[in-house]
Enzyme design. Structure first.
Site, PDB file in Angstrom:
ATOM      1  N   ASP A   1      40.103  27.075  46.953  1.00  0.00           N
ATOM      2  CA  ASP A   1      41.036  27.571  45.947  1.00  0.00           C
ATOM      3  C   ASP A   1      40.562  27.094  44.586  1.00  0.00           C
ATOM      4  OD1 ASP A   1      44.098  28.784  46.271  1.00  0.00           O
ATOM      5  OD2 ASP A   1      43.808  27.742  44.364  1.00  0.00           O
TER       6      ASP A   1
ATOM      7  N   ARG B   1      56.351  28.451  33.073  1.00  0.00           N
ATOM      8  CA  ARG B   1      55.329  27.656  33.772  1.00  0.00           C
ATOM      9  C   ARG B   1      54.795  26.523  32.890  1.00  0.00           C
ATOM     10  NH1 ARG B   1      52.581  30.639  37.820  1.00  0.00           N
ATOM     11  NH2 ARG B   1      54.138  31.741  39.049  1.00  0.00           N
TER      12      ARG B   1
HETATM   13  C1  LIG Z   1      49.525  33.815  46.398  1.00  0.00           C
HETATM   14  S1  LIG Z   1      48.361  32.566  46.831  1.00  0.00           S
HETATM   15  C2  LIG Z   1      47.748  33.204  48.349  1.00  0.00           C
HETATM   16  C3  LIG Z   1      47.600  32.135  49.399  1.00  0.00           C
HETATM   17  C4  LIG Z   1      47.202  32.646  50.781  1.00  0.00           C
HETATM   18  N1  LIG Z   1      45.922  33.314  50.777  1.00  0.00           N
HETATM   19  C5  LIG Z   1      48.258  33.555  51.344  1.00  0.00           C
HETATM   20  O1  LIG Z   1      48.031  34.751  51.463  1.00  0.00           O
HETATM   21  O2  LIG Z   1      49.342  33.070  51.673  1.00  0.00           O
HETATM   22  C6  LIG Z   1      47.053  32.929  45.661  1.00  0.00           C
HETATM   23  C7  LIG Z   1      46.070  31.774  45.459  1.00  0.00           C
HETATM   24  O3  LIG Z   1      44.944  32.264  44.742  1.00  0.00           O
HETATM   25  C8  LIG Z   1      44.452  31.220  43.913  1.00  0.00           C
HETATM   26  N2  LIG Z   1      43.612  31.814  42.859  1.00  0.00           N
HETATM   27  C9  LIG Z   1      43.982  32.535  41.781  1.00  0.00           C
HETATM   28  N3  LIG Z   1      42.918  32.868  41.052  1.00  0.00           N
HETATM   29  C10 LIG Z   1      41.835  32.360  41.698  1.00  0.00           C
HETATM   30  C11 LIG Z   1      40.443  32.384  41.417  1.00  0.00           C
HETATM   31  N4  LIG Z   1      39.933  32.993  40.348  1.00  0.00           N
HETATM   32  N5  LIG Z   1      39.626  31.757  42.300  1.00  0.00           N
HETATM   33  C12 LIG Z   1      40.123  31.124  43.393  1.00  0.00           C
HETATM   34  N6  LIG Z   1      41.426  31.077  43.686  1.00  0.00           N
HETATM   35  C13 LIG Z   1      42.277  31.688  42.846  1.00  0.00           C
HETATM   36  C14 LIG Z   1      45.719  30.539  43.409  1.00  0.00           C
HETATM   37  O4  LIG Z   1      45.464  29.211  42.970  1.00  0.00           O
HETATM   38  C15 LIG Z   1      46.626  30.612  44.626  1.00  0.00           C
HETATM   39  O5  LIG Z   1      46.612  29.431  45.378  1.00  0.00           O
END
Ligand SMILES: C[S@@+](CC[C@H](N)C(=O)[O-])C[C@H]1O[C@@H](n2cnc3c(N)ncnc32)[C@H](O)[C@@H]1O
Length: 275
Positions: free
Chosen positions: A141, A34
């Site tokens: 996000d 990454r």
């Molecule tokens: C796997 S995606 C899930 C997207 C969507 N909710 C779905 O289920 O398809 C996880 C997301 O969580 C966000 N994320 C990770 N840690 C986070 C945090 N501490 N606060 C807010 N968002 C976070 C990441 O940037 C990413 O876009």
């Protein structure tokens, strides 16, 4: 080359303190792959040199770039499909009947590049019981990069192919170069803003529905419990929480009851919001 122990530890600590994402030992390869593009574009010889530079400078921009690179942004349209069927056939009609004409507010709490909030908005447009009533969808996000893509509302053919039925594409998208743009009737009800779930939530008001899907999996138990408790505080008493298919509240926060909904992982508050 492989990333040094010191570099890995620095990244592990930084990512944990800024996002709560846990990078266990064994994730060295992930970290290296990454960060390699960031090292290249910064003109540093390798990932170790790049991490050393970030560690020396510690500027918010450089540290945010590392954290964002370690988020997993995997998403798709109408992900797992069943929750969206439950949303259209049960949750939205029930809330529409309970709310005398007021707006129904939805929070997609880790919305990545926007497919989830737009899927919610399209589902609402396809719910006749809403009868044209306003729905407000707020997508948040941690990742500014993902939010910028979400706000654009433009998706490549490859992204469209991930879960979007052809009939929905025709109905709710228009051509944008080689890709597709969400039509204004969908995007009008969706707004995006930054929110880090491990920090106090920004003031956004009360929500009727919260989507908190496929994000808790990255956190340790205490962080999951804390987020679930704070989500209870912003959810209406008869509001509904959607978790990811593999996620549950058991053993984390006992202020929830699971609602029937097939394989959808959906919950309602049982107790007053905790502190
Ligand atoms: C796997 S995606 C899930 C997207 C969507 N909710 C779905 O289920 O398809 C996880 C997301 O969580 C966000 N994320 C990770 N840690 C986070 C945090 N501490 N606060 C807010 N968002 C976070 C990441 O940037 C990413 O876009």
């Amino acid at each position: 080359m492989t990333i040094s122990v010191e570099s890995f530890r620095f990244v592990q600590e930084l990512v944990r303190s800024e996002s709560a994402i846990v990078l266990d030992t064994g994730k060295e390869y992930l970290v290296e792959s990454r960060l390699a593009p960031l090292a290249r574009s910064a003109g540093t010889p390798d990932v170790d040199a790049y991490v050393a530079d970030v560690s020396r400078r510690r500027t918010p921009t450089a540290m945010r770039a590392v954290v964002e690179a370690l988020t997993t942004n995997e998403t798709s349209w109408f992900r797992d499909s069943e929750p969206f069927v439950t949303l259209r056939t049960v949750v939205l009609p029930t809330l529409a009947a309970a709310r005398a004409g007021g707006p129904i507010r939805v929070w997609c709490a880790a919305c990545s590049s926007g497919q989830e909030p737009y899927s919610v908005a399209m589902t609402a447009l396809d719910t006749p019981q809403l009868g044209g009533r306003t729905i407000e969808v707020v997508g948040t996000d941690l990742s500014e990069e993902m939010l910028a893509r979400a706000r654009s509302g433009v998706y490549s053919q490859l992204e469209i192919n991930r879960g979007l039925p052809a009939t929905t594409l025709v109905k709710y998208f228009e051509r944008a170069g080689t890709g597709w743009r969400v039509r204004p009737e969908v995007s009008a009800s969706v707004t995006f803003r930054t929110a880090n779930l491990i920090r106090p939530f920004p003031p956004m008001g009360r929500f009727d529905i919260v989507f908190l899907r496929n994000v808790l999996i990255y956190f340790d138990t205490a962080t999951k419990a804390d987020i679930l408790r704070r989500v209870r505080q912003v959810l209406a008493p008869d509001g509904v929480l959607f978790l990811g298919a593999a996620e549950m509240v058991t053993g984390l926060d006992d202020g929830w009851e699971r609602l029937p909904g097939g394989r959808s992982s959906i919950y309602r508050r049982t107790s007053a919001p905790g502190r």
